[in-house]
Design a protein around this motif. Structure first.
Motif, PDB file in Angstrom:
ATOM      1  N   VAL A 371      22.274  42.497  44.693  1.00  0.00           N
ATOM      2  CA  VAL A 371      20.825  42.551  44.861  1.00  0.00           C
ATOM      3  C   VAL A 371      20.487  42.946  46.295  1.00  0.00           C
ATOM      4  O   VAL A 371      19.627  43.810  46.549  1.00  0.00           O
ATOM      5  N   GLU A 372      21.185  42.344  47.240  1.00  0.00           N
ATOM      6  CA  GLU A 372      20.916  42.650  48.641  1.00  0.00           C
ATOM      7  C   GLU A 372      21.286  44.088  48.987  1.00  0.00           C
ATOM      8  O   GLU A 372      20.611  44.733  49.805  1.00  0.00           O
ATOM      9  N   ASP A 373      22.327  44.617  48.366  1.00  0.00           N
ATOM     10  CA  ASP A 373      22.689  46.020  48.580  1.00  0.00           C
ATOM     11  C   ASP A 373      21.531  46.948  48.220  1.00  0.00           C
ATOM     12  O   ASP A 373      21.255  47.926  48.929  1.00  0.00           O
ATOM     13  N   GLN A 374      20.857  46.663  47.114  1.00  0.00           N
ATOM     14  CA  GLN A 374      19.728  47.492  46.689  1.00  0.00           C
ATOM     15  C   GLN A 374      18.565  47.378  47.672  1.00  0.00           C
ATOM     16  O   GLN A 374      17.937  48.385  48.033  1.00  0.00           O
ATOM     17  N   ILE A 375      18.288  46.164  48.118  1.00  0.00           N
ATOM     18  CA  ILE A 375      17.193  45.947  49.064  1.00  0.00           C
ATOM     19  C   ILE A 375      17.497  46.632  50.390  1.00  0.00           C
ATOM     20  O   ILE A 375      16.617  47.253  51.008  1.00  0.00           O
ATOM     21  N   ARG A 376      18.747  46.534  50.838  1.00  0.00           N
ATOM     22  CA  ARG A 376      19.145  47.170  52.099  1.00  0.00           C
ATOM     23  C   ARG A 376      18.995  48.688  52.010  1.00  0.00           C
ATOM     24  O   ARG A 376      18.523  49.347  52.954  1.00  0.00           O
ATOM     25  N   ALA A 377      19.368  49.262  50.869  1.00  0.00           N
ATOM     26  CA  ALA A 377      19.228  50.712  50.697  1.00  0.00           C
ATOM     27  C   ALA A 377      17.763  51.128  50.748  1.00  0.00           C
ATOM     28  O   ALA A 377      17.416  52.159  51.346  1.00  0.00           O
ATOM     29  N   LEU A 378      16.908  50.336  50.131  1.00  0.00           N
ATOM     30  CA  LEU A 378      15.477  50.621  50.209  1.00  0.00           C
ATOM     31  C   LEU A 378      14.978  50.550  51.648  1.00  0.00           C
ATOM     32  O   LEU A 378      14.242  51.429  52.121  1.00  0.00           O
ATOM     33  N   HIS A 379      15.345  49.475  52.338  1.00  0.00           N
ATOM     34  CA  HIS A 379      14.893  49.277  53.715  1.00  0.00           C
ATOM     35  C   HIS A 379      15.321  50.447  54.603  1.00  0.00           C
ATOM     36  O   HIS A 379      14.524  50.944  55.410  1.00  0.00           O
ATOM     37  N   GLU A 380      16.549  50.893  54.438  1.00  0.00           N
ATOM     38  CA  GLU A 380      17.036  52.021  55.238  1.00  0.00           C
ATOM     39  C   GLU A 380      16.294  53.307  54.906  1.00  0.00           C
ATOM     40  O   GLU A 380      16.238  54.226  55.736  1.00  0.00           O
ATOM     41  N   ALA A 381      15.709  53.360  53.711  1.00  0.00           N
ATOM     42  CA  ALA A 381      14.921  54.535  53.311  1.00  0.00           C
ATOM     43  C   ALA A 381      13.453  54.392  53.704  1.00  0.00           C
ATOM     44  O   ALA A 381      12.634  55.253  53.369  1.00  0.00           O
ATOM     45  N   GLY A 382      13.116  53.308  54.392  1.00  0.00           N
ATOM     46  CA  GLY A 382      11.748  53.110  54.852  1.00  0.00           C
ATOM     47  C   GLY A 382      10.848  52.402  53.857  1.00  0.00           C
ATOM     48  O   GLY A 382       9.627  52.428  54.005  1.00  0.00           O
ATOM     49  N   VAL A 383      11.434  51.771  52.844  1.00  0.00           N
ATOM     50  CA  VAL A 383      10.654  51.084  51.817  1.00  0.00           C
ATOM     51  C   VAL A 383      11.003  49.594  51.845  1.00  0.00           C
ATOM     52  O   VAL A 383      12.173  49.225  51.695  1.00  0.00           O
ATOM     53  N   ASP A 384       9.985  48.753  52.022  1.00  0.00           N
ATOM     54  CA  ASP A 384      10.220  47.309  52.112  1.00  0.00           C
ATOM     55  C   ASP A 384       9.576  46.529  50.983  1.00  0.00           C
ATOM     56  O   ASP A 384       9.589  45.295  50.982  1.00  0.00           O
ATOM     57  N   GLU A 385       8.993  47.221  50.009  1.00  0.00           N
ATOM     58  CA  GLU A 385       8.442  46.541  48.842  1.00  0.00           C
ATOM     59  C   GLU A 385       9.378  46.747  47.657  1.00  0.00           C
ATOM     60  O   GLU A 385       9.995  47.804  47.515  1.00  0.00           O
ATOM     61  N   PHE A 386       9.469  45.726  46.808  1.00  0.00           N
ATOM     62  CA  PHE A 386      10.331  45.833  45.641  1.00  0.00           C
ATOM     63  C   PHE A 386       9.962  44.749  44.637  1.00  0.00           C
ATOM     64  O   PHE A 386       9.293  43.761  44.955  1.00  0.00           O
ATOM     65  N   LEU A 387      10.421  44.969  43.401  1.00  0.00           N
ATOM     66  CA  LEU A 387      10.268  43.994  42.333  1.00  0.00           C
ATOM     67  C   LEU A 387      11.627  43.781  41.687  1.00  0.00           C
ATOM     68  O   LEU A 387      12.391  44.730  41.521  1.00  0.00           O
ATOM     69  N   LEU A 388      11.921  42.541  41.324  1.00  0.00           N
ATOM     70  CA  LEU A 388      13.191  42.202  40.687  1.00  0.00           C
ATOM     71  C   LEU A 388      12.982  41.995  39.204  1.00  0.00           C
ATOM     72  O   LEU A 388      12.059  41.285  38.792  1.00  0.00           O
ATOM     73  N   TRP A 389      13.865  42.598  38.412  1.00  0.00           N
ATOM     74  CA  TRP A 389      13.769  42.463  36.956  1.00  0.00           C
ATOM     75  C   TRP A 389      14.954  41.690  36.406  1.00  0.00           C
ATOM     76  O   TRP A 389      16.116  42.010  36.665  1.00  0.00           O
ATOM     77  N   ASP A 390      14.646  40.666  35.652  1.00  0.00           N
ATOM     78  CA  ASP A 390      15.609  40.000  34.788  1.00  0.00           C
ATOM     79  C   ASP A 390      14.809  39.494  33.594  1.00  0.00           C
ATOM     80  O   ASP A 390      13.889  38.686  33.754  1.00  0.00           O
ATOM     81  N   ALA A 391      15.129  39.983  32.411  1.00  0.00           N
ATOM     82  CA  ALA A 391      14.355  39.640  31.218  1.00  0.00           C
ATOM     83  C   ALA A 391      14.357  38.142  30.946  1.00  0.00           C
ATOM     84  O   ALA A 391      13.418  37.607  30.339  1.00  0.00           O
ATOM     85  N   ASN A 392      15.392  37.445  31.411  1.00  0.00           N
ATOM     86  CA  ASN A 392      15.480  36.004  31.208  1.00  0.00           C
ATOM     87  C   ASN A 392      14.829  35.209  32.338  1.00  0.00           C
ATOM     88  O   ASN A 392      14.820  33.970  32.302  1.00  0.00           O
ATOM     89  N   ASN A 393      14.335  35.919  33.343  1.00  0.00           N
ATOM     90  CA  ASN A 393      13.674  35.263  34.488  1.00  0.00           C
ATOM     91  C   ASN A 393      14.582  34.270  35.196  1.00  0.00           C
ATOM     92  O   ASN A 393      14.148  33.204  35.654  1.00  0.00           O
ATOM     93  N   THR A 394      15.860  34.631  35.314  1.00  0.00           N
ATOM     94  CA  THR A 394      16.818  33.816  36.068  1.00  0.00           C
ATOM     95  C   THR A 394      17.253  34.631  37.275  1.00  0.00           C
ATOM     96  O   THR A 394      18.064  35.557  37.149  1.00  0.00           O
ATOM     97  N   TYR A 395      16.689  34.314  38.428  1.00  0.00           N
ATOM     98  CA  TYR A 395      16.881  35.167  39.598  1.00  0.00           C
ATOM     99  C   TYR A 395      17.894  34.579  40.576  1.00  0.00           C
ATOM    100  O   TYR A 395      18.133  33.368  40.606  1.00  0.00           O
ATOM    101  N   THR A 396      18.473  35.462  41.375  1.00  0.00           N
ATOM    102  CA  THR A 396      19.605  35.112  42.234  1.00  0.00           C
ATOM    103  C   THR A 396      19.159  34.491  43.547  1.00  0.00           C
ATOM    104  O   THR A 396      18.419  35.119  44.308  1.00  0.00           O
ATOM    105  N   PRO A 397      19.605  33.276  43.843  1.00  0.00           N
ATOM    106  CA  PRO A 397      19.316  32.664  45.146  1.00  0.00           C
ATOM    107  C   PRO A 397      20.282  33.192  46.203  1.00  0.00           C
ATOM    108  O   PRO A 397      21.267  33.880  45.899  1.00  0.00           O
ATOM    109  N   GLY A 398      20.006  32.876  47.441  1.00  0.00           N
ATOM    110  CA  GLY A 398      20.923  33.223  48.524  1.00  0.00           C
ATOM    111  C   GLY A 398      20.875  34.660  48.967  1.00  0.00           C
ATOM    112  O   GLY A 398      21.786  35.133  49.659  1.00  0.00           O
ATOM    113  N   VAL A 399      19.820  35.376  48.581  1.00  0.00           N
ATOM    114  CA  VAL A 399      19.670  36.783  48.970  1.00  0.00           C
ATOM    115  C   VAL A 399      18.745  36.859  50.187  1.00  0.00           C
ATOM    116  O   VAL A 399      17.750  36.143  50.278  1.00  0.00           O
TER     117      VAL A 399
END
Length: 404
Positions: A371-399
């Motif tokens: 998850v952090e890899d994706q966010i880091r790639a966005l940030h390096e591209a100048g984008v700091d907004e994002f949405l996380l998708w998990d159909a079960n609504n179980t999201y990853t802590p520690g990111v």
């Protein structure tokens, strides 16, 4: 002064949706001193730059996040479950996130809560998945969680079955459905447009600060089905453009229409779009043109989950390389958005689930690092907004969700 009076007169007659009484009284006082000029614009027109002070006030005060939207998807079942919603709210507020995308109209066509509409079709499609939406909104306000109302537009089995004339019919008169048993309604139909805009307006009045339209497209593979189906092309029937461009125009025109209709409600308008739509001139079968849709929204949310790509960007198995996939995609999207006169904010959907359905060797377990890899790639591209998708609504802590 004359220019101001001209605008005021137009507002009273054409856009007196909510604050007409006090505003009209002010205009009446001034009229005694000098006649109000009325311009020749059509009644019920809405000023292109609708003044914020005259927007509808829902009573829910949740400003746009200062560091940009960083949010999660929440099903209506989760939103309506007291304990689950409390857990998700705690996850958002303790992990540096700030937003939720909540289903208002889901993939089947259910209106997931009582939105207060007088429309009989809306009422018949309403379920109490969220039994107390007022309390839900108040809790979001208490926690300052920016609420985005997700509205699935043209994928709508309930509306298609209730009103087959608004859908696509087979030769025997039955409603066409895809391999998953889902029906779509017709993007050429202005009645379908207005139905979804009505849902969006009521969601805005409830306190949602942004309306996110999803499934703003024809069914996948529609170009192979269209000749065998019966449906109306409405105002596009006599258009000189070809069938592909008719579909593109219908989808684009809906987005433009919806945004204008929602302008007096003071909400942001966003659209979810296939990631690959940015990599081709347009996705002709489904009618999505990335640039044309982007020109008519405040936010564009490309669904760029690594698991959803085949071999692309020179990456044979994208699910195994989330950082590289997002990096390569953003090169394409940034170039397109830079070519627009007034580009929208980019806020991609990221993957926070494990795509085991891809089979051994084609997927990896997704956790904090992926998850952090994706966010880091966005940030390096100048984008700091994002949405996380998990159909079960179980999201990853520690990111580390906040790289900006």
């Amino acid at each position: 002064m004359t220019h101001t009076k001209k605008w005021m007169g137009t507002f009273i007659l054409s856009a007196s949706l909510f604050l007409a009484v006090p505003f009209a009284a002010q205009a009446e006082d001034e009229k005694q001193a000098e006649p109000i000029e009325i311009n020749s614009q059509p009644l019920l027109s809405i000023p292109k730059k609708f003044p914020a002070q005259f927007s509808y006030d829902s009573g829910i005060d949740i400003p746009y996040p200062e560091k940009g939207v960083k949010g999660i998807y929440v099903t209506a079942y989760s939103a309506g479950g007291t304990q689950k919603m409390a857990e998700l709210s705690d996850f958002v507020t303790t992990n540096g996130l700030n937003s939720m995308v909540i289903d208002v109209k889901d993939d089947t066509g259910n209106i997931t809560m009582d939105i207060g509409s007088d429309n009989e079709t809306v009422k018949k499609s309403t379920q109490d998945f969220v039994s107390d939406p007022k309390t839900m909104m108040e809790n979001l306000e208490k926690n300052q969680i920016y609420p985005i109302g997700r509205i699935v537009v043209f994928k709508d089995t309930l509306l298609a079955e209730a009103k087959p004339e608004l859908s696509f019919k087979r030769a025997d008169g039955s409603v066409w459905k895809n391999g998953n048993g889902d029906a779509f309604v017709n993007p050429f139909s202005k009645d379908v447009w207005d139905y979804n805009v009505e849902v969006a307006k009521q969601a805005a009045k409830m306190g949602f600060k942004e309306i996110q339209f999803d499934y703003v497209r024809f069914p996948e593979g529609f170009e192979t089905q269209s000749d065998s189906l019966t449906y109306s092309r409405g105002d596009y029937q006599d258009s000189e453009i070809d069938e592909v461009q008719q579909r593109v125009s219908a989808v684009t025109d809906f987005v433009e229409y919806a945004r204008e209709e929602l302008r007096p409600y003071g909400v942001e308008v966003s659209v979810d779009i296939f990631g690959y739509s940015a990599t081709v001139p347009e996705a002709p079968g489904i009618g999505q043109n990335f640039s044309k849709i982007s020109n008519n929204v405040d936010v564009i949310s490309s669904m760029i989950y690594p698991s959803h790509w085949g071999s692309y960007f020179g990456i044979s198995k994208p699910d195994l390389e989330p950082y590289k996939l997002v990096t390569e995609y953003m090169k394409v999207e940034n170039e397109l958005l830079e070519g627009l006169e007034t580009p929208p904010k980019s806020r991609p959907w990221l993957q926070d689930f494990t795509a085991s359905y891809l089979g051994a060797g084609n997927y990896i377990e997704y956790g904090a690092a992926q998850v952090e890899d994706q966010i880091r790639a966005l940030h390096e591209a100048g984008v700091d907004e994002f949405l996380l998708w998990d159909a079960n609504n179980t999201y990853t802590p520690g990111v580390n969700y906040n790289l900006n």
